[in-house]
Design a protein around this motif. Structure first.
Motif, short mmCIF file in Angstrom:
data_model
loop_
_atom_site.label_atom_id
_atom_site.label_comp_id
_atom_site.label_asym_id
_atom_site.label_seq_id
_atom_site.Cartn_x
_atom_site.Cartn_y
_atom_site.Cartn_z
N GLY A 136 8.14 1.77 4.27
CA GLY A 136 7.09 0.85 4.70
C GLY A 136 6.01 0.72 3.64
O GLY A 136 5.95 1.47 2.68
N VAL A 137 5.15 -0.24 3.86
CA VAL A 137 4.04 -0.48 2.93
C VAL A 137 2.73 -0.42 3.73
O VAL A 137 2.64 -0.93 4.83
CB VAL A 137 4.20 -1.83 2.20
N LYS A 138 1.74 0.23 3.16
CA LYS A 138 0.44 0.33 3.80
C LYS A 138 -0.40 -0.84 3.32
O LYS A 138 -0.45 -1.15 2.13
CB LYS A 138 -0.25 1.65 3.43
N VAL A 139 -1.04 -1.53 4.26
CA VAL A 139 -1.90 -2.65 3.93
C VAL A 139 -3.29 -2.42 4.51
O VAL A 139 -3.46 -1.73 5.52
CB VAL A 139 -1.33 -4.00 4.45
N ASN A 140 -4.28 -2.98 3.84
CA ASN A 140 -5.68 -2.86 4.31
C ASN A 140 -6.21 -4.23 4.70
O ASN A 140 -5.92 -5.20 4.11
CB ASN A 140 -6.55 -2.28 3.20
N THR A 197 -3.05 -0.27 8.10
CA THR A 197 -1.85 -0.17 8.92
C THR A 197 -0.63 -0.11 8.01
O THR A 197 -0.71 -0.44 6.84
CB THR A 197 -1.74 -1.36 9.91
N THR A 198 0.47 0.35 8.55
CA THR A 198 1.72 0.40 7.80
C THR A 198 2.71 -0.57 8.43
O THR A 198 2.87 -0.60 9.65
CB THR A 198 2.31 1.82 7.81
N ILE A 199 3.37 -1.33 7.57
CA ILE A 199 4.40 -2.26 8.02
C ILE A 199 5.73 -1.70 7.52
O ILE A 199 5.89 -1.43 6.33
CB ILE A 199 4.16 -3.67 7.46
N ALA A 200 6.66 -1.49 8.45
CA ALA A 200 7.93 -0.86 8.09
C ALA A 200 9.03 -1.30 9.04
O ALA A 200 8.77 -1.72 10.16
CB ALA A 200 7.79 0.66 8.14
N PHE A 201 10.26 -1.20 8.57
CA PHE A 201 11.42 -1.38 9.42
C PHE A 201 11.74 -0.03 10.04
O PHE A 201 11.80 0.98 9.34
CB PHE A 201 12.63 -1.87 8.61
#
Length: 93
Positions: free
Chosen positions: A89-93, A54-58
């Motif tokens: 944003g940053v992609k996290v696994n 998923t990507t976490i972003a503002f």
């Protein structure tokens, strides 16, 4: 110290969390003569519901018109600043 008002308007089903804080006692804040010059924009903890990337972003939302990448930052006089940028944003696994 300045009557912090937390603000929340989220849509968990769509994966949107919208939060903030504002000082209510603005005059006391200014008279302290201690303006905030740095800090943490957000510290968010997550509970894994499903194992996937998923990507976490503002991001901008309708709850925050004219925001900069879904953020508002105010100056000492509580005027909205617009001359800043927010990282991708940053992609996290």
């Amino acid at each position: 110290d300045y009557n912090v008002l937390p603000l929340v308007s989220s849509n968990v089903e769509q994966g949107i969390i919208n939060f903030g804080k504002a000082y209510i006692d603005v005059d006391k804040y200014r008279s302290s003569n201690k303006p905030e010059s740095r800090g943490v924009l957000a510290l968010i903890g997550f509970k894994v519901l499903k194992e996937e990337s998923t990507t976490i972003a503002f991001e901008d939302t309708s709850a925050m018109p004219n925001a900069v990448s879904g953020t508002y930052i105010y100056d000492w006089n509580f005027e909205i600043l617009t001359n800043y940028s927010v990282g991708e944003g940053v992609k996290v696994n």
